[in-house]
Scaffold this active site. Structure first.
Site, PDB file in Angstrom:
ATOM      1  N   TYR A 146       0.819  -1.213   0.000  1.00 16.21           N
ATOM      2  CA  TYR A 146       0.000   0.000   0.000  1.00 16.21           C
ATOM      3  C   TYR A 146       0.852   1.263   0.000  1.00 16.21           C
ATOM      4  O   TYR A 146       0.473   2.262  -0.588  1.00 16.21           O
ATOM      5  CB  TYR A 146      -0.909   0.040   1.249  1.00 16.21           C
ATOM      6  N   LYS A 196       3.770 -15.706   3.890  1.00 17.95           N
ATOM      7  CA  LYS A 196       3.993 -16.442   2.631  1.00 17.95           C
ATOM      8  C   LYS A 196       5.504 -16.579   2.477  1.00 17.95           C
ATOM      9  O   LYS A 196       6.099 -16.090   1.523  1.00 17.95           O
ATOM     10  CB  LYS A 196       3.354 -15.641   1.475  1.00 17.95           C
ATOM     11  N   ASP A 228      -2.435 -18.496   1.864  1.00 18.95           N
ATOM     12  CA  ASP A 228      -3.436 -19.186   1.027  1.00 18.95           C
ATOM     13  C   ASP A 228      -4.132 -20.298   1.820  1.00 18.95           C
ATOM     14  O   ASP A 228      -5.351 -20.467   1.753  1.00 18.95           O
ATOM     15  CB  ASP A 228      -2.813 -19.702  -0.284  1.00 18.95           C
ATOM     16  N   ASP A 252      -6.093  -7.076   4.322  1.00 16.81           N
ATOM     17  CA  ASP A 252      -7.215  -6.500   3.567  1.00 16.81           C
ATOM     18  C   ASP A 252      -8.080  -7.621   3.011  1.00 16.81           C
ATOM     19  O   ASP A 252      -9.308  -7.612   3.142  1.00 16.81           O
ATOM     20  CB  ASP A 252      -6.678  -5.625   2.424  1.00 16.81           C
ATOM     21  N   ASP A 256     -11.897  -9.194   4.586  1.00 19.95           N
ATOM     22  CA  ASP A 256     -13.138  -9.220   3.793  1.00 19.95           C
ATOM     23  C   ASP A 256     -13.688 -10.643   3.701  1.00 19.95           C
ATOM     24  O   ASP A 256     -14.900 -10.860   3.734  1.00 19.95           O
ATOM     25  CB  ASP A 256     -12.903  -8.686   2.370  1.00 19.95           C
TER      26      ASP A 256
HETATM   27  C1  IPM Z   1     -10.211  -1.520   4.035  1.00 21.00           C
HETATM   28  C2  IPM Z   1     -10.527  -0.951   2.698  1.00 21.00           C
HETATM   29  C3  IPM Z   1      -9.396   0.010   2.310  1.00 21.00           C
HETATM   30  C4  IPM Z   1      -8.121  -0.813   2.241  1.00 21.00           C
HETATM   31  C5  IPM Z   1      -9.646   0.760   1.007  1.00 21.00           C
HETATM   32  C6  IPM Z   1     -10.909   1.577   1.075  1.00 21.00           C
HETATM   33  C7  IPM Z   1      -8.478   1.631   0.640  1.00 21.00           C
HETATM   34  O1  IPM Z   1     -10.710  -1.937   1.755  1.00 21.00           O
HETATM   35  O2  IPM Z   1     -10.089  -0.739   5.006  1.00 21.00           O
HETATM   36  O3  IPM Z   1     -10.086  -2.749   4.138  1.00 21.00           O
HETATM   37  O4  IPM Z   1      -7.837  -1.435   1.217  1.00 21.00           O
HETATM   38  O5  IPM Z   1      -7.396  -0.837   3.243  1.00 21.00           O
HETATM   39 MG    MG Z   2     -10.619  -3.868   2.563  1.00 17.59          MG
END
Ligand code: IPM
Ligand code: MG
Length: 368
Positions: A146, A196, A228, A252, A256
């Site tokens: 990032y 990894k 993974d 990240d 999710d």
């Molecule tokens: C998160 C989001 C952010 C990230 C985006 C909005 C930049 O997906 O906080 O997980 O990738 O960190």
């Molecule tokens: Mg995210």
């Protein structure tokens, strides 16, 4: 009476409507406790860009600098709308990442929590969920891909190329690992280290530092899992995990995935902790498709208030009350439409109704 200054960054999409519910909760918390919140709303994200030409304007920076903690809603536009903003001023690159950098919020706590009573929200079978899911992802938040060096150009063969570096130094790795070990020591004394190292040099350094840090935590047992494999294991048996630590990009993606396991990212608040300041935000996006309809689920937003009360203001007991109040809305058979499809909620309610129900429940719980 103690006063806490909180900058409120409602942001884009559903951000303002879920932030309204968070504000209602903050007012009730003031009434119930010997504290006062000084709330400063400020523009952030695409909303700020369209108003001021900057997605993290000076005035907002000043409000955040002055605050004891920052409560953030959601940012982001639909794919089409986002084309109206130059890429580097977009809400993510222009506001969110600079905020993370400015306050050096290196430790991102993402609780993946689904009590047994809400297990029906998960797409996983009841026998997989067992007594419920309760794990914490600790994601490094200000390093790695990032924030690494980025270059673009044309190579000797005339092809467009991009270099995006995954950069970490030992200090960045050490400090987030300490946060994870501290938490593991307080919880089940198991730390799942996600990496990894069969491919990435950055993981080799990460694991070398981990071996140095763990010397101070002899009571914590470390389990190494390749990222993974971790993705697979999270689906097959999420209950085997307690505290998981990982670098930025892995975090990240896996967080999710955990939102999917819970049934919705609407069930995942988060805390982004820095050395002097922290900010709190739902883990989900701005859901532009449902913005303005009053149907967004404010659970992650209100949960972020709970995390702020506990982690920035030392109000762990009131935070626990708030968690209880939020969960009771679901267990009483109410939910916003996002979860009603999967759950057995008899009553579908609006964003504001959800907030009101949290308030009524919280009001009945004894003050700490
Ligand atoms: C998160 C989001 C952010 C990230 C985006 C909005 C930049 O997906 O906080 O997980 O990738 O960190
Ligand atoms: Mg995210």
């Amino acid at each position: 009476m103690t006063t806490h200054k909180v900058a409120l960054l409602a942001g884009d999409g559903i951000g303002p409507e879920i932030m309204d519910e968070a504000i209602k909760v903050l007012h009730l918390v003031e009434e119930r406790n010997e504290i006062q919140f000084e709330l400063t709303p400020a523009l952030f994200g695409a909303a700020a860009y369209f108003e001021t030409g900057k997605s993290f304007p000076e005035e907002t920076i000043a409000a955040c600098d002055a605050a004891d903690a920052i409560l953030k809603g959601t940012i982001g536009l639909s794919h089409e709308e986002s084309k109206k903003i130059p890429p580097d001023e977009g809400p993510e690159r222009g506001a969110l990442l600079p905020m993370r950098k400015r306050y050096d919020t290196y430790a991102n706590f993402r609780p993946v929590y689904l009590p047994h009573s809400l297990a029906h929200f998960s797409p996983l079978r009841p026998e997989v969920i067992g007594q419920g899911i309760d794990l914490m992802i600790i994601r490094e938040l200000v390093g790695g891909l990032y924030f690494g060096t980025k270059t673009e150009g044309i190579d000797d063969a005339g092809r467009r190329y991009v270099h995006e570096m995954l950069e970490y130094n030992e200090e960045q790795i050490q400090r987030v690992l300490k946060v994870a070990f501290d938490l593991a020591r307080k919880r089940k004394k198991v730390l799942h280290n996600i990496h990894k190292d069969n491919v990435l040099k950055s993981s080799l350094l990460w694991n070398t530092i981990l071996d140095e840090v763990r010397v101070d935590y002899p009571e914590v047992s470390v389990k190494h899992v390749l990222v993974d494999a971790a993705a697979t294991n999270l689906c097959l048996d999420p209950t085997q995990f307690d505290v998981m630590v990982m670098e930025n990009m892995f975090g990240d993606i896996l967080s999710d995935q955990c939102g999917g396991i819970l049934g919705s990212l609407g069930l995942m608040p988060s805390a982004c902790v820095g050395p002097t300041k922290s900010y709190y935000e739902p883990s989900h996006g701005s859901a532009p498709d449902i913005a303005g309809q009053g149907i967004a689920n404010p659970y992650s937003m209100i949960g972020s208030v709970a995390m702020m009360l506990e982690m920035s203001f030392g109000m762990a007991d009131e935070a626990a009350n708030l968690w209880q109040a939020m969960q009771s809305v679901f267990t009483d058979g109410y939910s916003t439409p996002d979860l009603a499809r999967r759950g057995d909620a008899e009553h579908i309610i609006t964003t504001a109704d959800f907030g009101d129900k949290v308030l009524s429940k919280l009001a009945t719980l004894p003050t700490p």
